[in-house]
Design a protein around this motif. Sequence first.
Motif, mmCIF file in Angstrom:
data_model
loop_
_atom_site.group_PDB
_atom_site.id
_atom_site.type_symbol
_atom_site.label_atom_id
_atom_site.label_comp_id
_atom_site.label_asym_id
_atom_site.label_seq_id
_atom_site.Cartn_x
_atom_site.Cartn_y
_atom_site.Cartn_z
ATOM 1 N N VAL A 231 0.826 -1.159 -0.023
ATOM 2 C CA VAL A 231 -0.067 -0.132 -0.011
ATOM 3 C C VAL A 231 1.098 1.279 -0.024
ATOM 4 C CG1 VAL A 231 -0.104 -0.153 2.591
ATOM 5 C CG2 VAL A 231 -1.854 1.129 1.106
ATOM 6 N N GLU A 285 -8.266 7.039 -3.738
ATOM 7 C CA GLU A 285 -8.362 5.611 -4.667
ATOM 8 C C GLU A 285 -7.049 5.703 -5.547
ATOM 9 O OE1 GLU A 285 -11.261 3.932 -8.183
ATOM 10 O OE2 GLU A 285 -12.244 5.101 -6.759
ATOM 11 N N THR A 307 -5.480 3.681 -1.860
ATOM 12 C CA THR A 307 -5.862 2.185 -2.012
ATOM 13 C C THR A 307 -5.514 1.668 -3.430
ATOM 14 O OG1 THR A 307 -7.701 2.666 -3.124
ATOM 15 C CG2 THR A 307 -7.901 2.721 -0.621
ATOM 16 N N PRO A 311 -9.022 -1.781 -2.418
ATOM 17 C CA PRO A 311 -8.138 -1.737 -1.386
ATOM 18 C C PRO A 311 -8.023 -3.511 -1.090
ATOM 19 C CG PRO A 311 -10.311 -1.359 -0.582
ATOM 20 C CD PRO A 311 -10.506 -1.148 -2.008
ATOM 21 N N ALA A 315 -3.781 -2.348 2.411
ATOM 22 C CA ALA A 315 -4.451 -1.086 2.607
ATOM 23 C C ALA A 315 -5.530 -1.202 3.557
ATOM 24 C CB ALA A 315 -5.331 -0.556 0.953
ATOM 25 N N LEU A 346 -14.664 -0.135 1.476
ATOM 26 C CA LEU A 346 -13.738 0.170 2.217
ATOM 27 C C LEU A 346 -14.340 0.729 3.486
ATOM 28 C CD1 LEU A 346 -10.778 2.042 1.680
ATOM 29 C CD2 LEU A 346 -12.184 3.411 3.363
#
Length: 416
Positions: A231, A285, A307, A311, A315, A346
């Motif tokens: 991430v 994003e 992300t 994700p 993340a 998310l």
Amino acid sequence: MTHAEPAPGERALRRPELRPLWHTLHHRLSSGRPVTRVRLGPLDDAQREALADFLGLDRLPDSRPSIPLARVEEAVTELSGRTVRETVTELVGPLDDRAGERRRQEGERAQLWAWLDGHDTVRAQPALADWTASCRAVGLVGGSTERTRTLLADALTVLAELPAQAEPLPVFAARVLRGDSHALDDGTRLSTLVLRALATLHDAAPPESTSDRRALWARAGVADDDLSATVLVGGLRPAGEGPLARVARVCAETGQAASLTLAQLRNPGEFSLATEPPPVVHAVENPSILALAVRRFGPDCPPLVCTSGWPNSAAIHVLRLLADRGAILRYHGDFDGEGIRIAAYLLDKTPARPWRMTAADYRAAVARTPHGPQPGRLTKAPWDPELTRAMTEHGTAVVEELVGDVLLSDLAEAIR
């Protein structure tokens, strides 16, 4: 010991030639619906004669007679003093209530589908509504609501635990499904059901090949190592001398983004955040937004997480880790169908809240860029039901980069 002989009336009722009458009555009365007449047949001559004697007819009935139930009731009462229902129960067996059973089963099915539609995981991720509809279309497992509910409950348990922590599939299955390491083996009903749900979330066709299924599991964090899942972060300055804090802090202080692995996040060592005021961590994003922020703010960049689309386990893990240390999480993504599904996912998996993701924010963005691409498949936005309606009305997607200046202005305010 001797048994008493049946009374003459009882013997008349038990004549073998009357069995078609009693069995037909048993079937009709077991329907649970009102019965006024019963049709018999075809009857042979002996059965027709027995029926004529029983009903006191002055001539033989047809081979397929239609008999009023009231006439049978009268004859039974005269011969035995009992009712037709009592007689049929005695001669054939207990009556059923098929209509009542159907109503009970329909009620159980309705409760099952209402439970599925109202489940927290489904409500939090409205894109799963298409999956629940497909489950309803497929129907019950073996005709059993209980077996179906158990299967669906297991599937929802799995979905709630995703993304996994880069565990092999058998290890993940054993952890979340009562120690059964084979519960999600390729080809099992549960595995197929979960993969259909994942395909629905990602707006993809159900996987058909082994490689397709493996790829879909990998997107959900089921993998053989914790180094592949990474991430991007920027501006994180945690206190502590653990490896994660040191890596993130060095990159932030030099105005660089850091790519953190799931392995680092799972073993962070000493890692803490300021508590007064609690830090706000913004998540986006698209990597381009993180790149713009790092370029503009350099060593002063506020805490950011990217992300990079859907994700992955890294993340989700870093956002949960930051929230556990007291951070307030805010998320922004693309205004298109997939962006809405990503945001819902998310927000369900972490304590993050939307950041400039309302219908008003969308309309303001469309006013600036009214001729964007089609938004694709749209599903509800749980945080703002008006958002999907606005996107349907305008029929235009707004990618995150087009509102980058607005997001950077918010970040600038955050560091003042």
